[in-house]
Design a protein around this motif. Sequence first.
Motif, PDB file in Angstrom:
ATOM      1  N   ARG A 129     -10.960 -13.832  -8.177  1.00  0.00           N
ATOM      2  CA  ARG A 129      -9.541 -13.498  -8.148  1.00  0.00           C
ATOM      3  C   ARG A 129      -9.165 -12.643  -9.357  1.00  0.00           C
ATOM      4  NH1 ARG A 129      -6.932 -17.258  -4.870  1.00  0.00           N
ATOM      5  NH2 ARG A 129      -4.979 -17.130  -6.038  1.00  0.00           N
ATOM      6  N   PRO A 130      -8.374 -11.605  -9.141  1.00  0.00           N
ATOM      7  CA  PRO A 130      -7.945 -10.767 -10.267  1.00  0.00           C
ATOM      8  C   PRO A 130      -6.863 -11.469 -11.083  1.00  0.00           C
ATOM      9  CG  PRO A 130      -6.886 -10.017  -8.259  1.00  0.00           C
ATOM     10  CD  PRO A 130      -7.828 -11.115  -7.852  1.00  0.00           C
ATOM     11  N   ASP A 131      -6.729 -11.066 -12.335  1.00  0.00           N
ATOM     12  CA  ASP A 131      -5.709 -11.653 -13.202  1.00  0.00           C
ATOM     13  C   ASP A 131      -4.315 -11.129 -12.880  1.00  0.00           C
ATOM     14  OD1 ASP A 131      -7.675 -13.072 -14.530  1.00  0.00           O
ATOM     15  OD2 ASP A 131      -8.018 -11.439 -15.967  1.00  0.00           O
ATOM     16  N   ASP A 132      -4.219  -9.858 -12.493  1.00  0.00           N
ATOM     17  CA  ASP A 132      -2.915  -9.237 -12.231  1.00  0.00           C
ATOM     18  C   ASP A 132      -2.482  -9.475 -10.781  1.00  0.00           C
ATOM     19  OD1 ASP A 132      -2.971  -8.218 -14.806  1.00  0.00           O
ATOM     20  OD2 ASP A 132      -4.005  -6.374 -14.161  1.00  0.00           O
ATOM     21  N   ASP A 133      -1.182  -9.238 -10.550  1.00  0.00           N
ATOM     22  CA  ASP A 133      -0.652  -9.310  -9.190  1.00  0.00           C
ATOM     23  C   ASP A 133      -1.307  -8.234  -8.327  1.00  0.00           C
ATOM     24  OD1 ASP A 133       0.997 -11.376  -9.905  1.00  0.00           O
ATOM     25  OD2 ASP A 133       2.759 -10.108 -10.237  1.00  0.00           O
ATOM     26  N   VAL A 134      -1.468  -8.535  -7.057  1.00  0.00           N
ATOM     27  CA  VAL A 134      -2.064  -7.592  -6.107  1.00  0.00           C
ATOM     28  C   VAL A 134      -0.958  -7.008  -5.233  1.00  0.00           C
ATOM     29  CG1 VAL A 134      -3.669  -7.302  -4.185  1.00  0.00           C
ATOM     30  CG2 VAL A 134      -4.234  -8.859  -6.083  1.00  0.00           C
ATOM     31  N   GLN A 135      -0.885  -5.688  -5.199  1.00  0.00           N
ATOM     32  CA  GLN A 135       0.132  -5.019  -4.375  1.00  0.00           C
ATOM     33  C   GLN A 135      -0.496  -4.558  -3.060  1.00  0.00           C
ATOM     34  OE1 GLN A 135       3.270  -2.061  -5.805  1.00  0.00           O
ATOM     35  NE2 GLN A 135       1.874  -0.677  -4.747  1.00  0.00           N
ATOM     36  N   LEU A 136       0.120  -4.943  -1.961  1.00  0.00           N
ATOM     37  CA  LEU A 136      -0.322  -4.529  -0.633  1.00  0.00           C
ATOM     38  C   LEU A 136       0.809  -3.763   0.054  1.00  0.00           C
ATOM     39  CD1 LEU A 136      -2.107  -7.808   0.546  1.00  0.00           C
ATOM     40  CD2 LEU A 136      -3.090  -5.849  -0.664  1.00  0.00           C
ATOM     41  N   TRP A 137       0.512  -3.240   1.242  1.00  0.00           N
ATOM     42  CA  TRP A 137       1.496  -2.440   1.982  1.00  0.00           C
ATOM     43  C   TRP A 137       1.564  -2.911   3.432  1.00  0.00           C
ATOM     44  CZ3 TRP A 137       4.037   1.868  -0.313  1.00  0.00           C
ATOM     45  CH2 TRP A 137       3.595   2.171  -1.603  1.00  0.00           C
ATOM     46  N   ARG A 138       2.733  -2.736   4.016  1.00  0.00           N
ATOM     47  CA  ARG A 138       2.886  -3.018   5.449  1.00  0.00           C
ATOM     48  C   ARG A 138       4.052  -2.216   5.998  1.00  0.00           C
ATOM     49  NH1 ARG A 138       4.336  -9.221   4.280  1.00  0.00           N
ATOM     50  NH2 ARG A 138       6.331  -8.949   3.185  1.00  0.00           N
ATOM     51  N   GLY A 139       3.982  -1.892   7.277  1.00  0.00           N
ATOM     52  CA  GLY A 139       5.060  -1.153   7.927  1.00  0.00           C
ATOM     53  C   GLY A 139       6.168  -2.090   8.361  1.00  0.00           C
ATOM     54  N   THR A 140       7.394  -1.640   8.205  1.00  0.00           N
ATOM     55  CA  THR A 140       8.543  -2.475   8.603  1.00  0.00           C
ATOM     56  C   THR A 140       8.947  -2.209  10.045  1.00  0.00           C
ATOM     57  OG1 THR A 140      10.076  -0.801   7.719  1.00  0.00           O
ATOM     58  CG2 THR A 140       9.406  -2.596   6.246  1.00  0.00           C
ATOM     59  N   GLY A 141       8.463  -1.105  10.622  1.00  0.00           N
ATOM     60  CA  GLY A 141       8.825  -0.755  11.993  1.00  0.00           C
ATOM     61  C   GLY A 141       9.920   0.293  12.027  1.00  0.00           C
TER      62      GLY A 141
ATOM     63  N   CYS B 205       2.143   2.757   9.328  1.00  0.00           N
ATOM     64  CA  CYS B 205       3.010   3.913   9.560  1.00  0.00           C
ATOM     65  C   CYS B 205       3.482   4.460   8.220  1.00  0.00           C
ATOM     66  CB  CYS B 205       4.203   3.509  10.423  1.00  0.00           C
ATOM     67  SG  CYS B 205       5.426   4.824  10.651  1.00  0.00           S
ATOM     68  N   GLN B 206       3.232   5.742   7.986  1.00  0.00           N
ATOM     69  CA  GLN B 206       3.600   6.352   6.704  1.00  0.00           C
ATOM     70  C   GLN B 206       5.106   6.512   6.546  1.00  0.00           C
ATOM     71  OE1 GLN B 206       1.226   6.973   4.265  1.00  0.00           O
ATOM     72  NE2 GLN B 206      -0.020   5.858   5.755  1.00  0.00           N
ATOM     73  N   LYS B 207       5.838   6.448   7.653  1.00  0.00           N
ATOM     74  CA  LYS B 207       7.288   6.634   7.601  1.00  0.00           C
ATOM     75  C   LYS B 207       8.017   5.371   7.143  1.00  0.00           C
ATOM     76  CE  LYS B 207       7.497  10.857   9.407  1.00  0.00           C
ATOM     77  NZ  LYS B 207       8.103  12.017   8.718  1.00  0.00           N
ATOM     78  N   CYS B 208       7.424   4.207   7.424  1.00  0.00           N
ATOM     79  CA  CYS B 208       8.178   2.981   7.140  1.00  0.00           C
ATOM     80  C   CYS B 208       7.403   1.958   6.308  1.00  0.00           C
ATOM     81  CB  CYS B 208       8.655   2.329   8.445  1.00  0.00           C
ATOM     82  SG  CYS B 208       7.319   1.714   9.517  1.00  0.00           S
ATOM     83  N   LYS B 209       6.207   2.322   5.813  1.00  0.00           N
ATOM     84  CA  LYS B 209       5.450   1.314   5.065  1.00  0.00           C
ATOM     85  C   LYS B 209       6.064   1.098   3.682  1.00  0.00           C
ATOM     86  CE  LYS B 209       1.647   3.754   2.749  1.00  0.00           C
ATOM     87  NZ  LYS B 209       0.178   3.818   2.599  1.00  0.00           N
ATOM     88  N   VAL B 210       6.047  -0.152   3.261  1.00  0.00           N
ATOM     89  CA  VAL B 210       6.640  -0.538   1.969  1.00  0.00           C
ATOM     90  C   VAL B 210       5.653  -1.436   1.224  1.00  0.00           C
ATOM     91  CG1 VAL B 210       9.029  -0.362   2.796  1.00  0.00           C
ATOM     92  CG2 VAL B 210       7.798  -2.515   3.032  1.00  0.00           C
ATOM     93  N   PRO B 211       5.698  -1.412  -0.104  1.00  0.00           N
ATOM     94  CA  PRO B 211       4.806  -2.291  -0.874  1.00  0.00           C
ATOM     95  C   PRO B 211       5.367  -3.706  -0.967  1.00  0.00           C
ATOM     96  CG  PRO B 211       6.121  -0.945  -2.362  1.00  0.00           C
ATOM     97  CD  PRO B 211       6.487  -0.515  -0.972  1.00  0.00           C
ATOM     98  N   TYR B 212       4.465  -4.672  -1.166  1.00  0.00           N
ATOM     99  CA  TYR B 212       4.901  -6.039  -1.409  1.00  0.00           C
ATOM    100  C   TYR B 212       3.822  -6.762  -2.213  1.00  0.00           C
ATOM    101  CZ  TYR B 212       1.686  -7.813   2.185  1.00  0.00           C
ATOM    102  OH  TYR B 212       0.578  -8.148   2.899  1.00  0.00           O
ATOM    103  N   ARG B 213       4.198  -7.854  -2.819  1.00  0.00           N
ATOM    104  CA  ARG B 213       3.255  -8.628  -3.631  1.00  0.00           C
ATOM    105  C   ARG B 213       2.466  -9.572  -2.729  1.00  0.00           C
ATOM    106  NH1 ARG B 213       4.999 -13.044  -8.274  1.00  0.00           N
ATOM    107  NH2 ARG B 213       2.894 -13.850  -8.693  1.00  0.00           N
TER     108      ARG B 213
END
Length: 566
Positions: free
Chosen positions: A477-489, A455-463
């Motif tokens: 595996r990459p050397d840097d942290d990987v940023q993903l996204w998920r909706g909070t609802g 959901c574009q209204k409530c999605k937030v990034p996280y590590r």
Amino acid sequence: MKTDDPIIAALEKESLVDPTVLETLIESQQETGQSILSMLKRQNLLTDEQIVRTVALANGLEYVELTSEAVEPTIAHLITRDLATRHNAVPIRRKDQTLFVAMGAPWDLAARDEIEVKTGYSVTPVAASPAAIRQVVGRLFDEVDVTKQVVASMRLKEDAQTASETSENHARTFRDGDDPISRLVSSIVKGAVSSRASDIHIEPQLPDLRVRYRIDGTLRDTIRVPASVQREVVSHIKILADMDISERRIPQDGHATIEHEGAEYDLRVSSLPAVGGEKIVLRILDKRVDQWSFDRVVASPQDNQVFRRILSNPYGMLLLTGPTGSGKTTTLYSVLQLINTADKNIVTVEDPVEYRLEGVTQVQVKPVAGMTFPSALRSILRQDPDVILIGEIRDRDTADIAIGAALTGHLVLSTLHTNDAAGAVSRLINLGIPSFLVGSALLGSAAQRLVRTCCQKCKVPYRASESEVQILYGDARPDDDVQLWRGTGCSHCYQSGYLGRKSIYEILPVSRAVQRMVVDSVDDDAIRERAVDEGMRTLRAAAVSEVLAGQTTIEEIMRVVDMERD
């Protein structure tokens, strides 16, 4: 100052107005006859909320700090949205035959009388902030407010009758006047359309009839309807769908249409006898053709280009594979829209015909009348077609005719139920088609899945966690942290974190090398490996790409894709 006016007494008690100003207003009131409250409001000395508080105190009325969470929706929907908006009022609780109504103007006797007439209850006004009432009305009266309202009235009628009286007289009550059953069914369907549902499930349960919507591939509880009106609801739907209402022992299929907000929708209706009554499922089909835009359905530039390269061939076969509900038919329709030009004769054989396409001849399979896939295809081949779409290849006869058509100058589009793109080859061979014919006819196959998007209204990034990085990258595996996204609802996505779906593909073009492997009856895994070496992107790779782009989540791709397979 001494006064018998309860409004003035309340203003003094609450110290809402400077005493000097109040004394000036009282003198003005005695001279002009205007009310104190109107003068206070006109001069912006009190807010609407303060005025309501003052009136409540002066008249001994209860004042509440109103929130939507504190209001029972079934009680609120005893009145219509129009009535609630017009009078800025909302029922908040019921006790016996008394209805407590929060009002922005609790002194409005006309509003109280109208609510009493509409509900049949004695109204006791409760004061509340006008702004708070507007907010509650806006949140409680959503797309399915009519449904809730009708259900509320049904339940209250049930409260007033015994169980036997309900079963004998309820249908007669609903057939009188404004026909609540018709309004109930209409609001259930329109609520589903507004919610972007693909299916409506109306299921016999006790003590209620359960209504669920399938939204973005998952079923969600929507509303409960009194079981006492189950037969009337089912009968009304069957009448609309031209089904036999007297037959409750065997499954039936029907069809209806509905218009909502300027758009027309087809409803495929299916009934199934079950313990407790008939279950009804309505499939909602949007007739607007813009949803089948090829570039919209196949949004990935890489996949789009591969499809177009395959479709540039004048003849041969393209197969879409995947489980039921993975969007294969939608992709095929988008392909038809892409290649549907005035110089082509396009014919489809479907069971059933889901959407009507302008400029395309569509044939409905009717096995009872002898119109099967093979018999329809034999007739179609005498109609000089350029493109043939077959809803599904299910048997040897259909596969034989389809392969023959692809080898004799026709572009054939169809679907198969296999797990991956390479599986289409072995599936055709297992149906009895010689491998050299499969290799000669097949242009390509594509496995497809639908994944829910964040959901574009409530999605937030996280590590990403270590386990998530392992799923996405494996040993690389990459050397840097990987940023993903998920909706909070949120309210836009029904607190799910997902809103909408998109297709992901594994497209296997049949190159010269792959064709030789097919002719030699090489196993699916070897064909798949060769295709990957030639640049084919697997379903797993496509899914990972969508996660890293922030379009969906790891949980979602693990639900629909075998992530263990390379």
